[in-house]
Design a protein around this motif. Structure first.
Motif, PDB file in Angstrom:
ATOM      1  N   GLU A 149     175.829  85.558 -52.267  1.00 31.38           N
ATOM      2  CA  GLU A 149     174.451  85.220 -51.915  1.00 31.38           C
ATOM      3  C   GLU A 149     173.641  84.947 -53.177  1.00 31.38           C
ATOM      4  O   GLU A 149     173.799  85.619 -54.196  1.00 31.38           O
ATOM      5  CB  GLU A 149     173.834  86.377 -51.130  1.00 31.38           C
ATOM      6  CG  GLU A 149     172.470  86.074 -50.563  1.00 31.38           C
ATOM      7  CD  GLU A 149     171.928  87.235 -49.756  1.00 31.38           C
ATOM      8  OE1 GLU A 149     170.792  87.129 -49.247  1.00 31.38           O
ATOM      9  OE2 GLU A 149     172.643  88.256 -49.638  1.00 31.38           O
ATOM     10  N   ALA A 150     172.794  83.936 -53.116  1.00 29.91           N
ATOM     11  CA  ALA A 150     171.987  83.556 -54.280  1.00 29.91           C
ATOM     12  C   ALA A 150     171.003  84.671 -54.624  1.00 29.91           C
ATOM     13  O   ALA A 150     170.493  85.378 -53.743  1.00 29.91           O
ATOM     14  CB  ALA A 150     171.245  82.257 -54.012  1.00 29.91           C
ATOM     15  N   GLU A 151     170.740  84.813 -55.913  1.00 32.97           N
ATOM     16  CA  GLU A 151     169.761  85.794 -56.370  1.00 32.97           C
ATOM     17  C   GLU A 151     168.356  85.326 -55.994  1.00 32.97           C
ATOM     18  O   GLU A 151     167.989  84.172 -56.236  1.00 32.97           O
ATOM     19  CB  GLU A 151     169.848  85.969 -57.889  1.00 32.97           C
ATOM     20  CG  GLU A 151     171.190  86.506 -58.390  1.00 32.97           C
ATOM     21  CD  GLU A 151     171.304  88.004 -58.249  1.00 32.97           C
ATOM     22  OE1 GLU A 151     170.380  88.628 -57.682  1.00 32.97           O
ATOM     23  OE2 GLU A 151     172.328  88.546 -58.695  1.00 32.97           O
ATOM     24  N   THR A 152     167.593  86.217 -55.396  1.00 25.61           N
ATOM     25  CA  THR A 152     166.202  85.895 -55.082  1.00 25.61           C
ATOM     26  C   THR A 152     165.315  86.455 -56.179  1.00 25.61           C
ATOM     27  O   THR A 152     165.619  87.507 -56.765  1.00 25.61           O
ATOM     28  CB  THR A 152     165.803  86.508 -53.735  1.00 25.61           C
ATOM     29  OG1 THR A 152     166.039  87.927 -53.758  1.00 25.61           O
ATOM     30  CG2 THR A 152     166.620  85.889 -52.613  1.00 25.61           C
ATOM     31  N   PRO A 153     164.217  85.767 -56.502  1.00 21.83           N
ATOM     32  CA  PRO A 153     163.319  86.280 -57.557  1.00 21.83           C
ATOM     33  C   PRO A 153     162.873  87.712 -57.254  1.00 21.83           C
ATOM     34  O   PRO A 153     162.447  88.013 -56.147  1.00 21.83           O
ATOM     35  CB  PRO A 153     162.149  85.294 -57.535  1.00 21.83           C
ATOM     36  CG  PRO A 153     162.731  84.036 -56.985  1.00 21.83           C
ATOM     37  CD  PRO A 153     163.755  84.467 -55.976  1.00 21.83           C
ATOM     38  N   PHE A 154     162.973  88.565 -58.239  1.00 25.60           N
ATOM     39  CA  PHE A 154     162.674  89.983 -58.069  1.00 25.60           C
ATOM     40  C   PHE A 154     161.187  90.233 -58.284  1.00 25.60           C
ATOM     41  O   PHE A 154     160.609  89.804 -59.289  1.00 25.60           O
ATOM     42  CB  PHE A 154     163.482  90.811 -59.067  1.00 25.60           C
ATOM     43  CG  PHE A 154     163.258  92.288 -58.959  1.00 25.60           C
ATOM     44  CD1 PHE A 154     163.904  93.041 -57.995  1.00 25.60           C
ATOM     45  CD2 PHE A 154     162.379  92.936 -59.828  1.00 25.60           C
ATOM     46  CE1 PHE A 154     163.702  94.417 -57.911  1.00 25.60           C
ATOM     47  CE2 PHE A 154     162.170  94.296 -59.751  1.00 25.60           C
ATOM     48  CZ  PHE A 154     162.831  95.037 -58.781  1.00 25.60           C
ATOM     49  N   VAL A 155     160.592  90.921 -57.339  1.00 23.66           N
ATOM     50  CA  VAL A 155     159.182  91.294 -57.428  1.00 23.66           C
ATOM     51  C   VAL A 155     159.104  92.780 -57.775  1.00 23.66           C
ATOM     52  O   VAL A 155     159.540  93.623 -56.986  1.00 23.66           O
ATOM     53  CB  VAL A 155     158.438  91.026 -56.111  1.00 23.66           C
ATOM     54  CG1 VAL A 155     156.971  91.435 -56.231  1.00 23.66           C
ATOM     55  CG2 VAL A 155     158.553  89.563 -55.716  1.00 23.66           C
ATOM     56  N   PRO A 156     158.591  93.146 -58.938  1.00 23.06           N
ATOM     57  CA  PRO A 156     158.538  94.568 -59.309  1.00 23.06           C
ATOM     58  C   PRO A 156     157.660  95.360 -58.349  1.00 23.06           C
ATOM     59  O   PRO A 156     156.568  94.903 -57.975  1.00 23.06           O
ATOM     60  CB  PRO A 156     157.919  94.545 -60.718  1.00 23.06           C
ATOM     61  CG  PRO A 156     158.096  93.147 -61.208  1.00 23.06           C
ATOM     62  CD  PRO A 156     158.050  92.277 -59.990  1.00 23.06           C
ATOM     63  N   PRO A 157     158.097  96.539 -57.917  1.00 22.01           N
ATOM     64  CA  PRO A 157     157.251  97.376 -57.064  1.00 22.01           C
ATOM     65  C   PRO A 157     155.984  97.803 -57.807  1.00 22.01           C
ATOM     66  O   PRO A 157     156.003  98.021 -59.021  1.00 22.01           O
ATOM     67  CB  PRO A 157     158.146  98.581 -56.763  1.00 22.01           C
ATOM     68  CG  PRO A 157     159.535  98.153 -57.105  1.00 22.01           C
ATOM     69  CD  PRO A 157     159.404  97.141 -58.183  1.00 22.01           C
TER      70      PRO A 157
END
Length: 547
Positions: free
Chosen positions: A417-425
């Protein structure tokens, strides 16, 4: 700046404390605090106002010595000279003692400051006696016996999907120990296996093989704990005031062994566990490591010094550092990007898989608690949505596969699965991300926080050995409220060859890769069965008498 980073590495390698951090300042700090060392580095002209008792030799030559201050029992280490060339020579007197060739493998990981003996580094199949790992013969009369040992593995360890180590246990227990008692083995805090003690008459265990999955092993030092839970009739009848029996009911002998099998050796990119455990790939970099810091304020420099010093301790040697002002200069080189999120180049964040919208929005909440409440609400709504219909069935099925067969739906894909942009908590105050560079021939690591102050505090927090070992995967974030590091595994990674070509190593690599990619294994198995069937049919068609 590279000079200061080298000083931080040298001091860290000499100290090797489990929780080291560095603070850079232009002003003299408060002296005499326990557990702190104050170092004054600069030319004689720069240091004279800060230290009136500066040795006169600093005006004419290199000096690296302790000097007394006005505060009792608070000497400071002075690294000085008439110019910065002399200061660099003074710093080199500190770091020179920590140098070692990068192409010579280490035999041990130096952990003497918090655990003895030194942790042996295992590169292939090997058996180690408990006595060599610091575990002595012990007799025990209580209910719960626990002991621990440490073993280190290299940064290119690649056997977490199929491999098993073994503990060859020499132990004994009396007839007082009832069936239902057990021995639990933990690896890095995770339960790895359980063995029941079923003999009602007691027994002596001689090299009893206990298989331990390699799933929880990681590059660097690994803590293996053995816990015996002992049930007796006397414990059931124990009442207040009754004296405990001093008669031993369990014994562990130091002739027990830990046996590590041969394992595949090939590095992964990204792999923060290899970086935190062995400073890979920075430790063995032929070229100086590129360091990008947009603003050289005290907080950012302090964070950079702490992080790089921690890498030096993990790698066992100081690294050559070269500061860069443009991320494009780092292309083709191992690089570190350290700073507050708004200060880092957007191109670097995109390459690391971080959502660029968070570059301005992360940390904009009024306080951490507000962000935490938002995250809690989102988690509750996600749980509600999973509570009914076909979504619940899918989630339950995936959980059942994971618990019973250690299979996830991601492992049933032909293409990851492609990496999705990570949103920091919002609750997190530090982020460590790793990825390949645009040319995919080097590793880039990003260390970021909403502000320089949070950056310094966050890096100092994860530099503690208890948290540093949790930095793994593709992205790791630190939550100060829970005091916890959470890791996001890499969905896609590339394999980087680290060993000379070898059929035996390739076979082990293939075994681990196919164990991770189950669907490929199934397709390959079916294809081989079809080929075998067709070949058999053709062969039988040409044999025998036709009628």
């Amino acid at each position: 700046m590279p000079m200061l980073m080298r000083l931080a590495q040298g001091v860290a390698l000499l100290g090797r404390m489990p929780s080291q951090s560095f603070v850079f300042s232009r002003a003299m700090p408060d002296l005499g605090k326990p557990g702190e060392l104050t170092i004054l580095a600069g030319t004689a002209t720069e240091l004279q106002p800060l230290l009136p008792s500066l040795p006169a030799e600093a005006a004419t030559g290199t000096i690296a010595a302790f000097a007394e201050t006005g505060t009792a029992h608070a000497p400071v280490l002075v690294l000085s000279g008439p110019n910065w060339t002399a200061v660099a020579a003074a710093i080199e007197t500190i770091t020179a003692a920590t140098e070692r060739p990068s192409n010579i493998p280490r035999d041990v990981i130096q952990t003497e400051r918090w655990r003895l003996p030194q942790t042996p580094l295992v590169f292939s199949g090997k058996s180690l006696r408990f006595s060599d790992l610091g575990v002595a013969t012990r007799e025990f009369s209580g209910r719960r016996f626990r002991t621990a040992l440490q073993v280190a593995i290299p940064s290119d360890f690649y056997a977490d999907a199929y491999g098993e180590a073994a503990i060859l246990l020499d132990a004994g227990y009396t007839e007082a120990v009832r069936p239902g008692s057990r021995i639990d083995i933990y690896v890095n805090g995770n339960i790895a296996t359980t063995v029941a003690l079923e003999a009602s008459a007691g027994g002596i265990l001689r090299h009893l093989p206990i298989n331990v999955t390699l799933r929880h092993f990681r590059p660097g030092a690994n803590l293996i704990e053995l816990e015996a839970v002992l049930l007796t009739e006397a414990d059931k009848m124990c009442s207040p005031g009754m004296a405990a029996s001093s008669e031993p009911r369990f014994a562990l002998f130091d002739t027990s062994e830990f046996a590590m099998p041969d394992f595949a050796r090939i590095a992964r990119r990204p792999d923060l566990a290899a970086t935190s455990g062995s400073a890979y790939p920075y430790r063995g970099s032929a070229d100086p490591v590129a360091l990008f810091i947009d603003r050289t304020d005290a907080d950012t420099l302090s964070a950079a010094g702490t992080f790089i010093a921690k890498l030096a301790v993990a790698g066992g040697r100081p690294m050559q550092i070269e500061s860069i002002a443009d991320p494009l200069v780092a292309d083709g080189r191992q690089a570190l990007f350290i700073g507050a999120m708004p200060q880092l180049p957007t191109m670097v964040l995109t390459q690391a898989g971080i959502d660029t919208v968070s570059q301005a929005s992360w940390g904009s909440a009024k306080d951490v608690a507000q962000g935490r409440n938002t995250q809690t609400a989102l988690d509750e709504w996600q749980t509600r949505l999973k509570g009914g219909g076909w979504r619940s069935a899918i989630v339950d099925f995936e959980s059942w596969l994971k618990e019973n067969f250690d299979i996830s739906l991601n492992s049933l894909r032909l293409i990851p699965e492609a990496e999705t942009p990570f949103v920091p908590p919002e609750a997190a105050t530090l982020l460590v991300a790793q990825s390949a560079n645009p040319a995919e021939n080097a590793t880039w690591t990003v260390v970021a926080a909403p502000s320089p102050a949070l950056l310094r505090e966050g890096v100092a927090a994860i530099a503690d050995t208890s948290r540093w070992s949790d930095v793994s995967g593709h992205i790791a974030v630190y939550d100060p409220v829970d005091d916890k590091v959470s890791a996001t595994p890499a969905r896609r990674f590339s394999l980087v060859e680290t060993q000379p070509p070898s059929f035996w190593n390739y076979r082990l690599i293939a075994a681990n890769w196919l164990s991770t990619n189950i669907l490929f294994y199934a397709v390959l198995l079916v294809s081989l069965a079809v080929v075998l069937g067709l070949a058999t049919a053709v062969l039988l068609g040409k044999l025998g008498r036709r009628t």
